[in-house]
Scaffold this motif. Structure first.
Motif, PDB file in Angstrom:
ATOM      1  N   ASP A  77       0.874  -1.288   0.021  1.00  0.00           N
ATOM      2  CA  ASP A  77      -0.014  -0.027  -0.147  1.00  0.00           C
ATOM      3  C   ASP A  77       0.915   1.150   0.033  1.00  0.00           C
ATOM      4  O   ASP A  77       0.538   2.442  -0.756  1.00  0.00           O
ATOM      5  CB  ASP A  77      -0.842   0.017   1.251  1.00  0.00           C
ATOM      6  CG  ASP A  77      -2.176  -1.142   1.038  1.00  0.00           C
ATOM      7  OD1 ASP A  77      -2.052  -1.587  -0.030  1.00  0.00           O
ATOM      8  OD2 ASP A  77      -2.454  -1.368   2.181  1.00  0.00           O
ATOM      9  N   ALA A  78       1.906   1.475   0.716  1.00  0.00           N
ATOM     10  CA  ALA A  78       2.915   2.368   0.802  1.00  0.00           C
ATOM     11  C   ALA A  78       3.603   2.659  -0.550  1.00  0.00           C
ATOM     12  O   ALA A  78       3.591   3.895  -0.900  1.00  0.00           O
ATOM     13  CB  ALA A  78       4.021   2.237   1.954  1.00  0.00           C
ATOM     14  N   ALA A 134       2.284   1.661  -3.468  1.00  0.00           N
ATOM     15  CA  ALA A 134       1.326   2.058  -4.306  1.00  0.00           C
ATOM     16  C   ALA A 134       1.184   3.664  -4.040  1.00  0.00           C
ATOM     17  O   ALA A 134       0.991   4.295  -5.005  1.00  0.00           O
ATOM     18  CB  ALA A 134      -0.018   1.111  -4.300  1.00  0.00           C
ATOM     19  N   ARG A 135       0.739   3.873  -2.829  1.00  0.00           N
ATOM     20  CA  ARG A 135       0.487   5.378  -2.491  1.00  0.00           C
ATOM     21  C   ARG A 135       1.415   6.290  -2.856  1.00  0.00           C
ATOM     22  O   ARG A 135       1.262   7.431  -3.543  1.00  0.00           O
ATOM     23  CB  ARG A 135       0.331   5.587  -0.869  1.00  0.00           C
ATOM     24  CG  ARG A 135       0.047   6.636  -0.471  1.00  0.00           C
ATOM     25  CD  ARG A 135      -1.635   7.075  -1.264  1.00  0.00           C
ATOM     26  NE  ARG A 135      -1.811   8.420  -0.620  1.00  0.00           N
ATOM     27  CZ  ARG A 135      -2.698   8.921  -1.224  1.00  0.00           C
ATOM     28  NH1 ARG A 135      -3.555   8.463  -2.252  1.00  0.00           N
ATOM     29  NH2 ARG A 135      -3.113  10.372  -0.763  1.00  0.00           N
ATOM     30  N   GLN A 136       3.030   5.947  -2.748  1.00  0.00           N
ATOM     31  CA  GLN A 136       3.919   6.884  -3.216  1.00  0.00           C
ATOM     32  C   GLN A 136       3.732   6.898  -4.865  1.00  0.00           C
ATOM     33  O   GLN A 136       4.081   8.142  -5.086  1.00  0.00           O
ATOM     34  CB  GLN A 136       5.280   6.040  -2.742  1.00  0.00           C
ATOM     35  CG  GLN A 136       6.394   6.865  -3.128  1.00  0.00           C
ATOM     36  CD  GLN A 136       7.785   6.385  -2.811  1.00  0.00           C
ATOM     37  OE1 GLN A 136       7.775   5.178  -2.404  1.00  0.00           O
ATOM     38  NE2 GLN A 136       8.829   6.978  -3.027  1.00  0.00           N
ATOM     39  N   GLU A 137       3.409   5.896  -5.289  1.00  0.00           N
ATOM     40  CA  GLU A 137       3.317   6.090  -6.902  1.00  0.00           C
ATOM     41  C   GLU A 137       2.210   7.100  -7.216  1.00  0.00           C
ATOM     42  O   GLU A 137       2.060   7.856  -8.070  1.00  0.00           O
ATOM     43  CB  GLU A 137       3.094   4.726  -7.475  1.00  0.00           C
ATOM     44  CG  GLU A 137       2.943   4.832  -8.985  1.00  0.00           C
ATOM     45  CD  GLU A 137       4.540   5.433  -9.650  1.00  0.00           C
ATOM     46  OE1 GLU A 137       4.355   5.653 -10.909  1.00  0.00           O
ATOM     47  OE2 GLU A 137       5.547   5.259  -9.133  1.00  0.00           O
ATOM     48  N   VAL A 138       1.080   6.735  -6.407  1.00  0.00           N
ATOM     49  CA  VAL A 138       0.009   7.600  -6.706  1.00  0.00           C
ATOM     50  C   VAL A 138       0.230   9.141  -6.239  1.00  0.00           C
ATOM     51  O   VAL A 138      -0.190  10.166  -6.965  1.00  0.00           O
ATOM     52  CB  VAL A 138      -1.422   7.289  -5.626  1.00  0.00           C
ATOM     53  CG1 VAL A 138      -2.502   8.024  -5.693  1.00  0.00           C
ATOM     54  CG2 VAL A 138      -1.839   5.824  -6.226  1.00  0.00           C
ATOM     55  N   VAL A 139       0.672   9.211  -5.324  1.00  0.00           N
ATOM     56  CA  VAL A 139       1.222  10.889  -4.880  1.00  0.00           C
ATOM     57  C   VAL A 139       2.186  11.297  -6.033  1.00  0.00           C
ATOM     58  O   VAL A 139       1.850  12.612  -6.400  1.00  0.00           O
ATOM     59  CB  VAL A 139       1.972  10.804  -3.550  1.00  0.00           C
ATOM     60  CG1 VAL A 139       2.491  12.166  -3.037  1.00  0.00           C
ATOM     61  CG2 VAL A 139       1.156  10.478  -2.452  1.00  0.00           C
ATOM     62  N   GLU A 159      -0.014  12.126  -8.750  1.00  0.00           N
ATOM     63  CA  GLU A 159      -1.024  13.254  -8.435  1.00  0.00           C
ATOM     64  C   GLU A 159      -0.262  14.593  -8.540  1.00  0.00           C
ATOM     65  O   GLU A 159      -0.668  15.599  -8.837  1.00  0.00           O
ATOM     66  CB  GLU A 159      -1.769  13.007  -6.974  1.00  0.00           C
ATOM     67  CG  GLU A 159      -2.799  11.902  -6.988  1.00  0.00           C
ATOM     68  CD  GLU A 159      -3.219  11.592  -5.797  1.00  0.00           C
ATOM     69  OE1 GLU A 159      -2.590  12.166  -4.881  1.00  0.00           O
ATOM     70  OE2 GLU A 159      -4.439  10.999  -5.680  1.00  0.00           O
TER      71      GLU A 159
END
Length: 499
Positions: free
Chosen positions: A261-262, A264-269, A272
């Motif tokens: 999740d981390a 994936a979240r980093q990639e999402v940030v 974004e």
């Protein structure tokens, strides 16, 4: 000879037609369900003896002599009668027996002859007569039986009734095709009470059987419930083992989940952030295209239109001044020319008068000449004075336009105030929120409209000489002067005609 043959043929044909008509009139055919009864002469019928007095024909045709013999039909169709007979049994119990009798005329000649003698003219009365016969015999038979016999052996009642009525029905020429006992009604309830012990026994046996069945069903249900509990226990044990394995796998998955999740979240940030940067750049470009460039274009358009309007007004003012000057010169020339022409005319008239009245003409001509010269000089002086006045007014307008405009505004002040107050002329109803003070403020604003116009005129005068470079001092160009700072606006030259 041929005529005689024709007449003979006609007679023969007529005779044949008459014979055919007579044959059709005399010939009678019996339908399959009827019998013809021919009376009017003695006939010998096999099995019926001699001298019966009528003849019976069934299923064939026969000749009948009209006027001598009479032909009538006897129906051989089925008939029925409903039985509803009140009877009393051997035990003295009243009953009502209901049934139906289906009967017909017998097919043999004896039965047809017996039925013809009794029902030929009263065939519709057959069901009633049969009902009477059966009702009497049925009462007699029921009186010799018990209720139990009638219930247990209803066929016995039917057979005895048919046997008892057979002789009488044969005498009537009728045969019974069917006799059915439909219902035996018991007004006293004897049959119901008779059935109650049996019904109670049956009910008892039924309850016993039901209780036994319930016991067996309960035992089977308890055994099934025990087996279900056992199966449930085994199933829960297996499910607990499976759940332990699932929990272990879930714990491992939960440990790997946060890391995934981390990441994936980093990639999402990151994505974004990039999207936000692109969106900000797009909005900046959109702002440039939608707001800044249209605003610059509108400002440039307004500035260009203002400068063009200013230049047009300056050119118009200059042209107006030139036109005024030329008009003044033309007026002076016209006055001078008119005065000279008047003088010449007067001189001519004087000379003519002198020629006509020589005695008194010389003195009068001299006076007239003097008068004409005086008038010419006066007209000339008047024209020169008006020209000088126009020139002086134009010079004064060029030197001190503000004073001239102020004077003209002062002269037309009443009309200006009247025009300002005319805005209230179409008001039908007016509501004042602060009473008399509101009324005073309203009239004060109407009276100060002229002052506002005067200030606007002063500002226009301060800026009118900007393009031509002919301002009296530099303060006018910068928006300051005797009347104070001037606001932005388009300069409007004020000429003598505008005043």
């Amino acid at each position: 000879m041929p005529m005689a043959v024709g007449v003979a043929a006609g007679i023969v044909l007529a005779a044949i037609i008459v014979l055919v008509g007579l044959f059709k009139l005399m010939w009678r055919v019996a339908e399959p369900n009827e019998a013809l009864v021919i009376s009017g002469s003695a006939h010998k019928t096999e099995g019926l003896g001699e001298g019966m007095g009528f003849r019976i024909v069934t299923g064939r045709g026969t000749l009948v002599l009209p006027g001598v013999q009479a032909v009538r039909k006897l129906s051989l169709d089925l008939n029925e009668t409903q039985l509803s007979v009140d009877c009393v049994t051997h035990q003295g119990i009243p009953l009502r027996v209901k049934g139906v009798v289906i009967f017909k005329v017998g097919d043999d000649l004896v039965s047809i002859a017996n039925a013809a003698r009794r029902f030929l003219d009263q065939q519709k009365m057959m069901p009633e007569r049969v009902h009477i016969v059966f009702a009497g015999h049925l009462r007699s038979i029921v009186g010799g039986l018990t209720v139990e016999d009638m219930i247990r052996d209803r066929e016995k009642l039917t057979g005895q009734t048919r046997a008892a009525c057979g002789t009488e029905m044969e005498k009537l020429g009728l045969i019974v095709d069917s006799l059915q006992i439909h219902e035996i009604e018991d007004p006293t309830g004897y049959i119901k009470n008779l059935a109650m012990p049996h019904a109670a026994a049956v009910q008892r046996d039924a309850r016993i059987a039901q209780a036994e069945a319930n016991r067996m069903a309960t035992e089977a249900e308890q055994a099934a419930a025990a087996r279900m509990s056992e199966a449930t226990r085994d199933s829960e044990i297996l499910q607990a083992g499976y759940q332990a394995e699932r929990d272990k796998a879930a714990a491992s998955a939960r440990q790997a989940g946060p890391l995934a999740d981390a990441a994936a979240r980093q990639e999402v940030v990151v994505q974004e952030t990039r999207v936000a940067e692109l969106e900000a750049h797009r909005r900046e470009q959109q702002l440039q295209a939608d707001v800044r460039k249209p605003a610059d274009a509108k400002a440039y358009e307004k500035r260009t239109l203002a400068e063009a309007e200013r230049d047009a007004r300056i050119s118009g003012a200059q042209a107006k001044a030139k036109e005024t000057e030329l008009a003044a010169a033309a007026e002076a020339t016209r006055v001078k020319t008119a005065a000279s022409a008047e003088a010449q005319a007067t001189e001519a008239r004087g000379r003519a008068a002198a020629t006509a009245t020589r005695a008194t003409g010389e003195a009068e001509a001299a006076a007239t000449q003097a008068k004409g010269l005086a008038e010419a000089e006066a007209a000339k002086a008047k024209g020169l004075a008006e020209a000088e006045a126009i020139k002086a007014r134009a010079a004064a307008l060029a030197e001190n336009q503000e004073a001239v405009v102020a004077q003209q505004l002062a002269e037309n002040w009443p009309k200006i105030v009247e025009a300002g107050a005319s805005a209230f002329g179409n008001v039908e109803h007016m509501v004042l929120l602060n009473g008399a003070d509101g009324m005073a403020d309203m009239f004060a604003k109407a009276l100060t409209m002229g002052g506002t116009g005067l200030g606007l005129a002063r500002k226009l005068l301060a800026s009118m000489e900007e393009p031509g470079g002919g301002a009296r001092d530099g303060n006018r160009l910068n928006g300051s002067g005797p009347s104070g700072p001037s606001g932005p606006g388009t300069p409007v030259p004020i000429t003598d005609d505008a005043a």
